[in-house]
Design an enzyme around this catalytic site. Structure first.
Site, PDB file in Angstrom:
ATOM      1  N   GLU A   1      -4.445  54.760  40.164  1.00 24.50           N
ATOM      2  CA  GLU A   1      -5.645  54.326  40.881  1.00 24.50           C
ATOM      3  C   GLU A   1      -5.319  53.310  41.964  1.00 24.50           C
ATOM      4  O   GLU A   1      -5.956  53.292  43.029  1.00 24.50           O
ATOM      5  CB  GLU A   1      -6.653  53.729  39.894  1.00 24.50           C
ATOM      6  CG  GLU A   1      -7.265  54.724  38.932  1.00 24.50           C
ATOM      7  CD  GLU A   1      -6.484  54.874  37.642  1.00 24.50           C
ATOM      8  OE1 GLU A   1      -7.045  55.394  36.662  1.00 24.50           O
ATOM      9  OE2 GLU A   1      -5.297  54.473  37.610  1.00 24.50           O
TER      10      GLU A   1
ATOM     11  N   SER B   1      14.524  65.432  54.027  1.00 25.67           N
ATOM     12  CA  SER B   1      13.138  65.840  53.833  1.00 25.67           C
ATOM     13  C   SER B   1      12.314  65.632  55.099  1.00 25.67           C
ATOM     14  O   SER B   1      12.578  64.730  55.891  1.00 25.67           O
ATOM     15  CB  SER B   1      12.511  65.053  52.682  1.00 25.67           C
ATOM     16  OG  SER B   1      12.515  63.662  52.961  1.00 25.67           O
TER      17      SER B   1
ATOM     18  N   CYS C   1      16.325  57.248  56.331  1.00 24.85           N
ATOM     19  CA  CYS C   1      16.120  57.912  55.052  1.00 24.85           C
ATOM     20  C   CYS C   1      15.309  59.181  55.303  1.00 24.85           C
ATOM     21  O   CYS C   1      15.023  59.537  56.449  1.00 24.85           O
ATOM     22  CB  CYS C   1      15.390  56.961  54.090  1.00 24.85           C
ATOM     23  SG  CYS C   1      15.558  57.383  52.338  1.00 24.85           S
TER      24      CYS C   1
ATOM     25  N   HIS D   1      10.347  53.698  56.440  1.00 25.52           N
ATOM     26  CA  HIS D   1       9.442  53.089  55.474  1.00 25.52           C
ATOM     27  C   HIS D   1       8.317  52.312  56.153  1.00 25.52           C
ATOM     28  O   HIS D   1       7.560  51.611  55.499  1.00 25.52           O
ATOM     29  CB  HIS D   1      10.214  52.181  54.512  1.00 25.52           C
ATOM     30  CG  HIS D   1      11.060  52.963  53.552  1.00 25.52           C
ATOM     31  ND1 HIS D   1      12.306  53.413  53.889  1.00 25.52           N
ATOM     32  CD2 HIS D   1      10.836  53.383  52.284  1.00 25.52           C
ATOM     33  CE1 HIS D   1      12.823  54.071  52.862  1.00 25.52           C
ATOM     34  NE2 HIS D   1      11.949  54.076  51.880  1.00 25.52           N
TER      35      HIS D   1
ATOM     36  N   GLU E   1      12.998  70.596  52.890  1.00 27.12           N
ATOM     37  CA  GLU E   1      12.740  70.423  51.461  1.00 27.12           C
ATOM     38  C   GLU E   1      11.266  70.575  51.063  1.00 27.12           C
ATOM     39  O   GLU E   1      10.761  69.852  50.211  1.00 27.12           O
ATOM     40  CB  GLU E   1      13.275  69.070  50.983  1.00 27.12           C
ATOM     41  CG  GLU E   1      14.753  68.866  51.288  1.00 27.12           C
ATOM     42  CD  GLU E   1      15.266  67.492  50.911  1.00 27.12           C
ATOM     43  OE1 GLU E   1      14.555  66.763  50.189  1.00 27.12           O
ATOM     44  OE2 GLU E   1      16.383  67.152  51.328  1.00 27.12           O
TER      45      GLU E   1
END
Length: 774
Positions: free
Chosen positions: A25, A448, A741, A709, A499
């Site tokens: 949540e 990815s 990343c 990020h 991916e």
């Protein structure tokens, strides 16, 4: 106090609990707030409800003293920075205008301002936001959050203990702010920080705190005499305060070692110690310093970082010994239960036999209560629990699930030759240049691409039976076509298939390997709103059939450019799973490496010329004490080489690491013998490139120029500036251009713009190189 009275006083407590809620949540509310769909008040209401539910769960289980202050919207170290007023100058105006919005801006960045650096919390997969400090840093106390949450718990009738990051650990985790010389030592700010902690402690005392816990996990690492002296001074001064609650100083993840006598002699009221895994040595060390006479000891005997049931008889034996070493012994988990999933009873699909062996956070709280009752009232009061525990442990030890003779025979037959490429790197590099024909500063991504809402919906439809396998595979093929088409148009040199079929970089493989279990609800926070479901390593590992070949082959059929095969390395497969505790990690790593070796050779046979085996967890799994590191790095790098050394010289092996302090493993990075390594570098301003250059790293390197990020889109000029910094350390013929990343958590618009800027930056820098200048 006598041992008998210490036993009678024994109580159950924990010092942290999962934050997200049963159905994540908190994640949903925060991400809704970021998108403008959830108001700040609604987010706060969700947070309040989650905190109250956690305290109620703990109290209902029999926990006598619940933690407060451990709840966080994003990260407890960032919360500490707010508590002590260590707000970077670039965010002060935003925080003053909107405390909550400014808080998230520090964590995530904005389009115009970079976020705080992020790295791993000791040897876990949790990420914290690194404090930025400098010689001019000024601290001011803001205990609003800590006081409010304590009052909230007390008003609900709970006995509560605030848990804070301690001042020594806070400063040892900090780094010099941008623009500050790297030889600045944040620990020199101790005299400025201590009065702020004193003020916070006084505020908590006034709000009703009887005890406050100050977490000092940095003291389980190798510390210099100056750092130990600083710790002694901190707790001498804080202990001497008159207007303070009782103080517990906590450590976890390893033994305290030379810091134990420092804290044992400090004028504080008790210690919190880990007695599991490598920290079991705290038992003998505590006896050697004469124990804690007249003080409280909170004994972490239930492993808070794994999912296996506790061995009650072993823990009770440890607790019985501790009774003679402290004035009062309480029982707890070894660390915050933040690192465990919430509730094992939610897992309906796990074999009932295996389910008997599992304990998540709620079950661990019950284990703590059972042990405290047995310690305080005698083992006869928990006779039924002891009998059931013995039966469950015996069931696991004797189960055929945990043993596969063929796997063990193959692992035992591995030789040193299996861990070595057939040719040294210089010869391989020449063969790869001829075979791949890539430009200088080749561009690629880490693996990815964005997992869109439509893609996640298709996966959910497949699980629910609303879509058949044929329809799902057609959806995956369409996604791969889109990803390949975008990369070709953007001008990326080495492509990935994106991916789309993968739920998680570890779970995807675990679901296809024997010996692994996947959970449905075993979510654990990695950073911010990023939650993962670590699979569970229950038995011996093997690969029944190829796992990635089909999709990689399909992607390669769509383009003439090389498409990377993408795998997760053996150490990361362990680090991001809940591992077996019934055999050495090195044995498990070898089994995983052999399974991956089969996949690597199948990819090569299918025509894949570039294969990336990611090991982002190599650094995070590094033992906290230097004396234990050589053995770990030996088997960890051997496992990687075992997985990757069966290919031809002209097949290029990549690896990837992110969000860690790489300085401690530079030799290990070399020992991996990968042809190309990509690493996080954007937030740390190319620090890792300089470190690799300093040690003479001879292979190809892709230091990230795009911080994935953060939602911000780096401009081409910004990426080019980072590349120029990289070229100061790594020559152009060995430098790659890539993000930090994978792009799974990003949206398509920002991903497309960022990658196009990345390619533009690479082309611009190529034009500046002498061999490419017009």
């Amino acid at each position: 106090m006598t041992s008998k009275s210490a036993a009678a006083a024994a109580q159950a407590t924990v010092y942290g609990y999962p934050r997200q809620g049963q159905n994540r949540e908190l994640k949903k509310a925060i991400e809704g707030y970021w998108k403008g769909r959830v108001t700040a008040d609604a987010l706060r209401e969700t947070a309040t409800n989650l905190r109250r539910a956690s305290w109620r769960q703990l109290a209902d289980a029999g926990i006598h003293e619940v933690p407060t202050g451990d709840f966080s919207y994003y990260d407890h170290v960032l919360d500490t920075s707010v508590m002590v007023g260590a707000i970077p100058a670039r965010y002060r105006a935003a925080v003053e205008a909107d405390a909550l919005g400014g808080y998230f801006a520090m964590a995530r960045g904005t389009q115009d301002v970079a976020p705080l650096e992020m790295t791993k919390w000791f040897d876990t997969n949790y990420h914290y936001l690194v404090p930025e400090l400098g010689p001019d840093s000024v601290f001011t106390a803001d205990s609003t959050k800590q006081v409010a949450e304590l009052k909230e718990a007390l008003e609900l009738g709970h006995t509560a203990r605030p848990v804070l990051v301690g001042p020594v650990t806070y400063l040892l985790l900090a780094k010099p702010a941008p623009g500050v010389t790297t030889d600045f030592d944040p620990l020199t700010l101790l005299d400025r920080l201590l009065p702020v902690y004193a003020e916070v402690l006084a505020d908590l005392r006034a709000a009703g705190a009887e005890w406050v816990q100050l977490d000092e996990p940095a003291l389980v690492q190798d510390r210099t005499p100056a750092e130990l002296n600083a710790a002694a001074r901190v707790y001498r001064d804080l202990g001497a305060l008159t207007d303070r609650p009782k103080l517990l100083v906590a450590s976890y993840f390893d033994r305290l070692g030379e810091a134990l006598p420092v804290l044992a002699k400090a004028p504080v009221d008790g210690l919190v110690l880990d007695f599991t895994g490598p920290a079991a040595g705290n038992l003998d060390d505590l006896a050697a310093v004469g124990g804690l006479p007249g003080k409280r000891l909170v004994a972490g005997v239930v492993n808070g970082r794994n999912v296996w049931i506790n061995d009650f008889e072993k823990s009770l034996s440890t607790l019985g010994t501790l009774l003679g070493l402290a004035g009062r012994v309480d029982v707890s988990a070894s660390c915050s239960l933040l690192h465990a999933p919430l509730d094992a009873t939610a897992e309906r699909d796990i074999d009932p036999q295996i389910a008997r062996w599992l304990a998540f956070a709620r079950q661990k709280a019950t284990e703590v209560v059972t042990l405290a009752r047995g310690l305080a009232q005698g083992t006869e009061t928990i006779a039924a629990e002891l009998a059931a525990n013995r039966a469950d442990l015996a069931s696991r030890a004797g189960s055929a699930i945990t043993q596969a003779p063929a796997v063990r025979t193959r692992a035992a037959a591995v030789t040193d030759a299996d861990n070595r490429r057939s040719q040294p790197y210089p010869e391989r590099a020449a063969a790869q240049r001829t075979h791949l024909r890539l430009p200088l500063l080749p561009t690629t991504t880490i693996g990815s691409f964005p997992q869109t809402t439509e893609l996640r919906a298709a996966r959910a439809d497949l699980r629910a039976g609303r879509m058949d396998a044929t329809g799902y595979e057609a959806r995956i093929e369409a996604e791969i076509r889109e990803v390949i088409s975008f990369q070709e148009k953007a001008g990326i040199d080495v492509l990935v298939h994106g991916e789309p079929e993968r739920n998680d970089m570890v779970q995807y493989f675990a679901e296809q390997l024997t010996g692994y279990l996947a959970t449905q609800h075993g979510w654990v926070q990695s950073y911010g709103t990023r939650y993962v479901r670590p699979p569970i390593l229950a038995g011996d590992i093997s690969r029944p059939e190829p796992m990635t070949v089909r999709w990689t082959r399909y992607a390669q059929s769509l383009t003439d450019r090389p498409v990377k095969g993408m795998l997760t390395g053996p150490v990361t497969m362990l680090a991001w799973s809940f591992v077996r505790d019934d055999q050495p990690l090195a044995e498990t790593a070898r089994q995983v490496a052999l399974a991956l070796r089969d996949e690597v050779t199948d990819l090569e046979a299918a025509g894949t010329s570039v294969i990336q085996v990611d090991e982002p967890a190599l650094r995070e799994t590094l033992p906290l004490r230097a004396a234990d590191r050589a053995d770990y790095l030996t088997w960890a790098t051997e496992a990687f080489r075992l997985a990757t050394s069966g290919v031809r010289p002209d097949t290029q092996i990549h690896t990837h690491m992110c969000y860690a302090e790489f300085g401690d493993i530079l030799q290990a990075i070399d020992d991996l013998d990968a042809d190309v390594i990509s690493l996080e570098a954007a937030r740390s301003h190319m620090q890792v490139a300089r470190e690799l250059a300093t040690v003479g790293y001879p292979r190809e390197v892709g230091p990230g120029v795009y911080d994935i990020h953060s939602p911000r889109v780096p401009s081409a000029d910004e990426a080019a500036a980072l590349l120029r910094k990289g070229l100061e350390a790594i020559p152009a013929e060995r430098l790659w251009v890539n993000p930090d990343c994978g792009l799974k958590t990003r949206g398509w618009p920002e991903t497309a713009a960022s990658l196009e800027n990345l390619v533009a930056a690479a082309r611009a820098i190529r034009g500046e190189l002498p061999s490419h200048a017009s």
